[in-house]
Write a protein that holds these residues in place. Structure first.
Motif, PDB file in Angstrom:
ATOM      1  N   GLY A 122       0.791  -1.230   0.000  1.00  0.00           N
ATOM      2  CA  GLY A 122       0.000   0.000   0.000  1.00  0.00           C
ATOM      3  C   GLY A 122       0.821   1.277   0.000  1.00  0.00           C
ATOM      4  N   GLU A 123       2.131   1.142   0.257  1.00  0.00           N
ATOM      5  CA  GLU A 123       2.966   2.342   0.345  1.00  0.00           C
ATOM      6  C   GLU A 123       3.207   2.986  -1.032  1.00  0.00           C
ATOM      7  N   LEU A 124       3.317   2.144  -2.055  1.00  0.00           N
ATOM      8  CA  LEU A 124       3.540   2.618  -3.431  1.00  0.00           C
ATOM      9  C   LEU A 124       2.567   1.881  -4.356  1.00  0.00           C
ATOM     10  N   PRO A 125       2.337   2.416  -5.561  1.00  0.00           N
ATOM     11  CA  PRO A 125       1.432   1.722  -6.479  1.00  0.00           C
ATOM     12  C   PRO A 125       1.910   0.286  -6.759  1.00  0.00           C
ATOM     13  N   ASP A 126       0.955  -0.621  -6.864  1.00  0.00           N
ATOM     14  CA  ASP A 126       1.255  -2.030  -7.112  1.00  0.00           C
ATOM     15  C   ASP A 126       1.137  -2.297  -8.626  1.00  0.00           C
ATOM     16  N   MET A 127       2.255  -2.633  -9.238  1.00  0.00           N
ATOM     17  CA  MET A 127       2.306  -2.777 -10.698  1.00  0.00           C
ATOM     18  C   MET A 127       1.397  -3.892 -11.218  1.00  0.00           C
ATOM     19  N   LYS A 128       1.285  -4.991 -10.468  1.00  0.00           N
ATOM     20  CA  LYS A 128       0.435  -6.098 -10.951  1.00  0.00           C
ATOM     21  C   LYS A 128      -1.031  -5.648 -10.984  1.00  0.00           C
ATOM     22  N   GLN A 129      -1.453  -4.957  -9.916  1.00  0.00           N
ATOM     23  CA  GLN A 129      -2.848  -4.481  -9.876  1.00  0.00           C
ATOM     24  C   GLN A 129      -3.097  -3.462 -10.979  1.00  0.00           C
ATOM     25  N   GLN A 130      -2.125  -2.565 -11.188  1.00  0.00           N
ATOM     26  CA  GLN A 130      -2.276  -1.577 -12.268  1.00  0.00           C
ATOM     27  C   GLN A 130      -2.405  -2.279 -13.607  1.00  0.00           C
ATOM     28  N   THR A 131      -1.584  -3.328 -13.792  1.00  0.00           N
ATOM     29  CA  THR A 131      -1.584  -4.021 -15.084  1.00  0.00           C
ATOM     30  C   THR A 131      -2.917  -4.731 -15.321  1.00  0.00           C
ATOM     31  N   ILE A 153      -0.898 -15.437 -18.000  1.00  0.00           N
ATOM     32  CA  ILE A 153       0.500 -15.073 -17.739  1.00  0.00           C
ATOM     33  C   ILE A 153       0.579 -14.039 -16.602  1.00  0.00           C
ATOM     34  N   LEU A 154      -0.333 -13.061 -16.648  1.00  0.00           N
ATOM     35  CA  LEU A 154      -0.336 -12.040 -15.591  1.00  0.00           C
ATOM     36  C   LEU A 154      -0.677 -12.677 -14.234  1.00  0.00           C
ATOM     37  N   ASP A 155      -1.659 -13.609 -14.230  1.00  0.00           N
ATOM     38  CA  ASP A 155      -2.004 -14.311 -12.983  1.00  0.00           C
ATOM     39  C   ASP A 155      -0.791 -15.028 -12.394  1.00  0.00           C
ATOM     40  N   SER A 156       0.071 -15.540 -13.286  1.00  0.00           N
ATOM     41  CA  SER A 156       1.187 -16.365 -12.811  1.00  0.00           C
ATOM     42  C   SER A 156       2.371 -15.516 -12.300  1.00  0.00           C
ATOM     43  N   VAL A 157       2.330 -14.200 -12.501  1.00  0.00           N
ATOM     44  CA  VAL A 157       3.413 -13.346 -11.976  1.00  0.00           C
ATOM     45  C   VAL A 157       3.281 -13.297 -10.447  1.00  0.00           C
ATOM     46  N   GLU A 186       9.727   9.352 -10.484  1.00  0.00           N
ATOM     47  CA  GLU A 186       8.284   9.525 -10.649  1.00  0.00           C
ATOM     48  C   GLU A 186       7.520   8.211 -10.809  1.00  0.00           C
ATOM     49  N   THR A 187       8.174   7.210 -11.396  1.00  0.00           N
ATOM     50  CA  THR A 187       7.463   5.964 -11.702  1.00  0.00           C
ATOM     51  C   THR A 187       7.625   4.886 -10.626  1.00  0.00           C
ATOM     52  N   LEU A 188       8.262   5.229  -9.516  1.00  0.00           N
ATOM     53  CA  LEU A 188       8.513   4.252  -8.451  1.00  0.00           C
ATOM     54  C   LEU A 188       7.236   3.478  -8.082  1.00  0.00           C
ATOM     55  N   CYS A 189       7.355   2.155  -7.960  1.00  0.00           N
ATOM     56  CA  CYS A 189       6.197   1.320  -7.627  1.00  0.00           C
ATOM     57  C   CYS A 189       6.702  -0.007  -7.080  1.00  0.00           C
ATOM     58  N   LEU A 252       3.753  -7.817 -20.872  1.00  0.00           N
ATOM     59  CA  LEU A 252       3.441  -6.838 -19.819  1.00  0.00           C
ATOM     60  C   LEU A 252       3.821  -5.422 -20.276  1.00  0.00           C
ATOM     61  N   GLY A 253       4.957  -5.329 -20.965  1.00  0.00           N
ATOM     62  CA  GLY A 253       5.399  -4.023 -21.471  1.00  0.00           C
ATOM     63  C   GLY A 253       4.429  -3.475 -22.497  1.00  0.00           C
ATOM     64  N   GLY A 254       3.930  -4.361 -23.366  1.00  0.00           N
ATOM     65  CA  GLY A 254       2.980  -3.947 -24.400  1.00  0.00           C
ATOM     66  C   GLY A 254       1.703  -3.385 -23.792  1.00  0.00           C
ATOM     67  N   ILE A 255       1.216  -4.045 -22.744  1.00  0.00           N
ATOM     68  CA  ILE A 255      -0.024  -3.578 -22.083  1.00  0.00           C
ATOM     69  C   ILE A 255       0.194  -2.151 -21.578  1.00  0.00           C
ATOM     70  N   ARG A 256       1.368  -1.923 -20.981  1.00  0.00           N
ATOM     71  CA  ARG A 256       1.652  -0.604 -20.408  1.00  0.00           C
ATOM     72  C   ARG A 256       1.704   0.476 -21.500  1.00  0.00           C
ATOM     73  N   ILE A 257       2.355   0.142 -22.617  1.00  0.00           N
ATOM     74  CA  ILE A 257       2.468   1.138 -23.699  1.00  0.00           C
ATOM     75  C   ILE A 257       1.085   1.455 -24.288  1.00  0.00           C
ATOM     76  N   ILE A 258       0.295   0.405 -24.545  1.00  0.00           N
ATOM     77  CA  ILE A 258      -1.007   0.635 -25.188  1.00  0.00           C
ATOM     78  C   ILE A 258      -1.915   1.467 -24.283  1.00  0.00           C
ATOM     79  N   ASP A 259      -1.898   1.149 -22.990  1.00  0.00           N
ATOM     80  CA  ASP A 259      -2.719   1.942 -22.073  1.00  0.00           C
ATOM     81  C   ASP A 259      -2.229   3.389 -22.048  1.00  0.00           C
ATOM     82  N   PHE A 260      -0.894   3.572 -21.931  1.00  0.00           N
ATOM     83  CA  PHE A 260      -0.328   4.918 -21.841  1.00  0.00           C
ATOM     84  C   PHE A 260      -0.679   5.738 -23.092  1.00  0.00           C
ATOM     85  N   MET A 261      -0.457   5.148 -24.262  1.00  0.00           N
ATOM     86  CA  MET A 261      -0.715   5.884 -25.505  1.00  0.00           C
ATOM     87  C   MET A 261      -2.214   6.142 -25.687  1.00  0.00           C
TER      88      MET A 261
END
Ligand SMILES: Nc1ncnc2c1ncn2[C@@H]1O[C@H](COP(=O)(O)OP(=O)(O)O)[C@@H](O)[C@H]1O
Ligand SMILES: [Mg+2]
Length: 290
Positions: A122-131, A153-157, A186-189, A252-261
Motif C-alpha cells: 500500500g505504500e507505493l502503487p502495485d504494478m500487478k494491480q495496475q496491469t 500469464i499475468l495471474d502467474s506473476v 516519478e514511476t517508483l512502484c 506486460l510491457g505492451g499492455i503498459r504502452i497501449i494503455d499509456f498511448m
C-alpha cells in the motif's frame, strides 16, 4: 485560485543547461544544486508526487540525488535537487562505447540493489494491480483466446512487494566514478522484477523498433539498445529462462504502452504506436502457441 505565491522563486537566467528529459529541462543553479524545470502541462500534483517519491527513495537507501523544495521559475514550476558530480549513462556510453559491458553489469547490480528493498503493501502503487486494470481497458483489442493467454500469464506473476524504478534507462542512470546512481523517481512502484524488465524491453527494444528516434533519445543506436536489453535480461535472470522471462516482459510491457498511448491521444504517434504494439503482441502470442 493562483497557488503560485506559496513557492520560493528562483531565476535561471545565465544558468547552464545540464540535461533534459521528457518532463523537464535541468539547469545548474549553484556549484552543487540544480533545478528541474517542468514542461508546460506537468501538473503541480505530479511535481509534488515526484518530489515525495524522490525523498522516499533517498531515505530508503536508493543511491539517488537529494531532493529539496518545489520552486517557481517564472511562469513554470521546478524542483531543486542536489547536483550529482556525475555523467549521465547516455553520455558515458557515447564517449566510452568499449565500456558498454562494464556499464551493463553495473546497471544490473544497481537494479538488483533497488529490488532488494522491500516495500510495505500500500505504500507505493502495485504494478500487478495496475496491469490488471490496464489489461481490462484494452481487452476489446484482443481475441478471447489471446486475452485468456495474457491473463493467465499475468495471474502467474508472483505477488511481490519489491521496489521497482520502472523507468530504468540510460538517461535515468548517472555514473559517478565507479558508482552508478538513479534519478527520476516519478514511476517508483512495487511488484515482481519482471515488471522492471518489461520497461527495460520497452525502452531498448519496443520503442526503438517502432521509431529509431527512441534509441537516439537515449544517445545510442538501435543495435546498441538491443544489446543492452538482451544482456540485461541475461545477467538478471538465470540464462536458461531468458526467452520465457522475455516473452512475459514483452506482453506486460505492451499492455503498459497501449494503455499509456491510449490516455495520450494528443501524442502525434499515439495511434501508430498502439497499432505496432498490438501487432507485436499478437505475433508473439501466435508464436507462443506453436
Ligand atoms: N541530480 C542530478 N545531477 C546531475 N544531473 C542530473 C540530475 N538530475 C537530472 N540530471 C540530468 O538531467 C536529465 C533529465 O533529468 P530527469 O530527472 O531524468 O528528467 P525527466 O523527468 O524529464 O526525464 C538527466 O538525464 C541528467 O542528464
Ligand atoms: Mg528522465
Amino acid at each position: 485560485m493562483d497557488g503560485k505565491k506559496e513557492f520560493r522563486e528562483i531565476k535561471i537566467d545565465g544558468c547552464r543547461k545540464i540535461g533534459e528529459g521528457s518532463h523537464g529541462v535541468v539547469y545548474q543553479t549553484a556549484p552543487d544544486m540544480l533545478v528541474k524545470v517542468y514542461r508546460e502541462g506537468v501538473t503541480l500534483d505530479t511535481i509534488h508526487k515526484e518530489q515525495a517519491l524522490s525523498r522516499w527513495a533517498f531515505v530508503k537507501g536508493v543511491p539517488t540525488a537529494i531532493p529539496f523544495d518545489v520552486v517557481r521559475v517564472g511562469e513554470q514550476y521546478g524542483t531543486v535537487f542536489e547536483l550529482l558530480n556525475a555523467t549521465s549513462a547516455s553520455e558515458y556510453i557515447a564517449e566510452s562505447p568499449d565500456h558498454l559491458e562494464w556499464f551493463i553489469e553495473q546497471s544490473v547490480r544497481l537494479m538488483k540493489q533497488v529490488h532488494g528493498i522491500e516495500v510495505e503493501p500500500g505504500e507505493l502503487p502495485d504494478m500487478k494491480q495496475q496491469t490488471y486494470a490496464w489489461l481490462e481497458k484494452i481487452r476489446p483489442q484482443f481475441s478471447a483466446a489471446h486475452y485468456e493467454t495474457i491473463r493467465r500469464i499475468l495471474d502467474s506473476v508472483p505477488d511481490r512487494h519489491t521496489l521497482l524504478h520502472a523507468d530504468f534507462h540510460l538517461k535515468n542512470i548517472m555514473i559517478c566514478g565507479d558508482e552508478l546512481m538513479l534519478i527520476d523517481m516519478e514511476t517508483l512502484c512495487t511488484g515482481d522484477p519482471v515488471f522492471e524488465l518489461a520497461t527495460v524491453y520497452n525502452s531498448y527494444r519496443e520503442f526503438p523498433s517502432i521509431d529509431p528516434a527512441a534509441a537516439q533519445f537515449l544517445g545510442i543506436d538501435v543495435e546498441t539498445a538491443a544489446r543492452i536489453c538482451d544482456r540485461t535480461f541475461e545477467l538478471y535472470t538465470a540464462s536458461s529462462s531468458v526467452p520465457e522471462v522475455m516473452n512475459t516482459a514483452r506482453l506486460l510491457g505492451g499492455i503498459r504502452i497501449i494503455d499509456f498511448m491510449g490516455r495520450h491521444a494528443e501524442h502525434p504517434a499515439s495511434s501508430h504506436v498502439i497499432e505496432c504494439c498490438l501487432r507485436d503482441m499478437k505475433m508473439l502470442l501466435e508464436q507462443m502457441k506453436g
